[in-house]
Design a protein around this motif. Structure first.
Motif, PDB file in Angstrom:
ATOM      1  N   PHE A  42       8.082  11.432   5.738  1.00  0.00           N
ATOM      2  CA  PHE A  42       6.804  12.114   5.545  1.00  0.00           C
ATOM      3  C   PHE A  42       6.019  11.507   4.385  1.00  0.00           C
ATOM      4  O   PHE A  42       6.557  11.258   3.302  1.00  0.00           O
ATOM      5  N   SER A  44       3.687  11.100   1.264  1.00  0.00           N
ATOM      6  CA  SER A  44       3.576  11.935   0.068  1.00  0.00           C
ATOM      7  C   SER A  44       2.146  12.436  -0.154  1.00  0.00           C
ATOM      8  O   SER A  44       1.920  13.264  -1.017  1.00  0.00           O
ATOM      9  N   GLU A  46      -0.113  14.042   2.254  1.00  0.00           N
ATOM     10  CA  GLU A  46      -0.268  15.404   2.797  1.00  0.00           C
ATOM     11  C   GLU A  46       0.942  15.831   3.611  1.00  0.00           C
ATOM     12  O   GLU A  46       0.833  16.683   4.491  1.00  0.00           O
ATOM     13  N   ASP A  47       2.081  15.204   3.346  1.00  0.00           N
ATOM     14  CA  ASP A  47       3.332  15.588   3.990  1.00  0.00           C
ATOM     15  C   ASP A  47       3.260  15.487   5.517  1.00  0.00           C
ATOM     16  O   ASP A  47       3.854  16.292   6.222  1.00  0.00           O
ATOM     17  N   VAL A  86       7.943   7.907  -2.055  1.00  0.00           N
ATOM     18  CA  VAL A  86       8.823   8.561  -1.085  1.00  0.00           C
ATOM     19  C   VAL A  86      10.239   8.038  -1.331  1.00  0.00           C
ATOM     20  O   VAL A  86      10.426   6.999  -1.968  1.00  0.00           O
TER      21      VAL A  86
END
Ligand code: FES
Length: 103
Positions: A42, A44, A46-47, A86
């Motif tokens: 995912f 970093s 906005e996930d 990440v």
């Protein structure tokens, strides 16, 4: 530690990125040249999932959502709007198979 069999290098196209589940962890695995690299699945920013993005050069992954970039070898930010790192995960060769290791 969880070990996930990723097959052999021939199972991956150069530049291909796939999301792989490793228990509770989700990982993006990308073939870069003659190796596989693995980072958190995912972005970093906005996930959102990094899968569906694209390899840029030899070490950057461009997020499909807003064009931010992640340095695959380190997980560091590689281009705005990504500003946080990440996670990275090792991929080792074991008896001819590529194996993702997740703590
Ligand atoms: S969610 Fe990846 S750049 Fe915005």
């Amino acid at each position: 530690m969880k070990r996930i069999d990723l097959g052999t290098l021939d199972d991956w196209a150069v530049g291909e990125g796939r999301r792989v589940s490793a228990g509770e962890d989700e990982v993006l695995v990308v073939r870069v040249g003659d190796r596989l690299v693995a980072v958190g699945a995912f972005c970093s920013h906005e996930d959102l999932p990094l899968e569906g993005g694209s390899l840029v050069g030899e070490d950057l992954w461009e997020c499909p959502h807003h064009g931010g970039r992640v340095v695959l070898s380190t997980g560091a930010p590689g281009g705005m709007p990504v500003v946080a790192p990440v996670a990275t995960f090792p991929v080792r060769e074991v008896e001819g198979r590529l194996v993702l290791e997740v703590e």
